[in-house]
Design an enzyme around this catalytic site. Structure first.
Site, PDB file in Angstrom:
ATOM      1  N   HIS A 102      20.193  35.551  45.614  1.00  0.00           N
ATOM      2  CA  HIS A 102      20.268  34.973  44.214  1.00  0.00           C
ATOM      3  C   HIS A 102      18.910  34.881  43.730  1.00  0.00           C
ATOM      4  CE1 HIS A 102      23.639  32.696  46.345  1.00  0.00           C
ATOM      5  NE2 HIS A 102      24.130  33.143  45.434  1.00  0.00           N
ATOM      6  N   GLN A 157      32.565  43.763  41.723  1.00  0.00           N
ATOM      7  CA  GLN A 157      32.561  42.579  40.900  1.00  0.00           C
ATOM      8  C   GLN A 157      31.567  43.017  39.626  1.00  0.00           C
ATOM      9  OE1 GLN A 157      31.899  38.244  41.519  1.00  0.00           O
ATOM     10  NE2 GLN A 157      29.871  38.681  41.273  1.00  0.00           N
TER      11      GLN A 157
END
Ligand code: AMP
Length: 280
Positions: free
Chosen positions: A35, A151
């Protein structure tokens, strides 16, 4: 670092930063270096960086881990503060989904394959929440990890098909030293399991080598499956060698030429579902 819990709080900030290039990273929290690499890319490209933390119930099926999905908000906020994120958006579920919420955004082709075939409804949840978050945040750039390659491909299509004025940036997968792709769900694994689960990436690398040595897709898949199945803790959900644009499976007799392909797999390692991929 500003923390916004409601859409109107965020909109207030956004309206006073109307001319800034906003970089946006949607997350479900339990933040790790993967992240944070997206945050670093945003900091490099954009004037202001916004991160959202929202565990999106809509993308979990009833038998998945929504309730026990790791929630580590305090540590997450510290990490984001250290990375000099400008704004964190942390809405409650009721802020995003009103009780009479009745519209979904569904992708009809790419979302039916791979993860979508294994997890019906998953991409509907993803494209719906990402569309809503894009409308709330109004970013110039949005950063997504190649770790979740399907995704990323679907979000790029979402932006094209629904005319979002947003540049979607794909960022490389960040891995442990062992090769295991970092994931919030790795917290469910013991240290030993984490070491053993690196076999997933080793298997994908073997696939890349075999295809580059002119092995057929069919033979490559057989060898990869057998490598994974040697480990009794592993159950294969799917193993795919597919065209990187259409996500169509390549036929077994194909040998790789110049086309871009994705080798991807989902496995259950001691019941923890792990995914990874290599783009060739
Ligand atoms: P998540 O919180 O799992 O929904 O992930 C939020 C974003 O971080 C998605 O764009 C993921 O693809 C990305 N991401 C997750 N793990 C990694 C990783 N190991 N390397 C790079 N990006 C990642």
């Amino acid at each position: 670092m500003k923390i916004c819990k409601t859409i109107s709080e965020f909109k207030n900030w956004r309206n006073s930063n109307i001319h800034e290039n906003i970089g946006y990273i949607p997350t479900m929290g339990a933040l790790h270096k993967g992240h944070l690499s997206l945050v670093a890319s945003s900091k490099l490209h954009c004037d202001k960086t916004v991160v959202s933390i929202f565990v999106n119930e809509l993308q979990f099926s009833p038998d998945e881990d929504f309730e026990k999905y790791p929630r580590t908000l305090e540590q997450d906020l510290k990490k984001l503060e250290n990375h000099k994120v400008d704004v964190v958006f942390i809405p409650e579920t009721s802020e995003i989904y009103k009780s009479d919420f009745s519209i979904l955004i569904n992708e009809l082709d790419l979302s039916q394959k791979l993860e979508g075939a294994s997890r019906p409804g998953f991409f509907s949840g993803v494209t719906t929440v990402v569309s809503k978050l894009f409308n709330i945040i109004e970013p110039s750039y949005a950063f997504f990890g190649e770790k979740d390659i399907q995704q990323l491909i679907i979000i790029k299509k979402l932006v094209l098909d629904l005319n979002f004025n947003i540049q979607v940036v794909g960022c490389e997968t960040i891995r442990e030293a062992s090769g295991l792709a970092m994931s919030s769900r790795n917290q469910y694994l013991s240290d030993q399991d984490k070491k053993d689960a690196s076999i997933l990436y080793e298997t994908l690398q073997l696939g890349q080598n075999l295809l580059k040595k002119n092995e057929t897709v069919g033979e490559t898949k057989l060898q990869l499956k057998s490598k994974l199945q040697n480990n009794k803790k592993i159950k294969i959900d799917y193993l795919s060698i597919a065209n990187s644009t259409t996500l169509e499976e390549l036929r077994d007799n194909v040998k790789l030429k110049n086309e871009k392909v994705i080798i991807s797999a989902a496995i259950f390692f001691n019941d923890v579902r792990l995914i990874d991929n290599i783009i060739i």
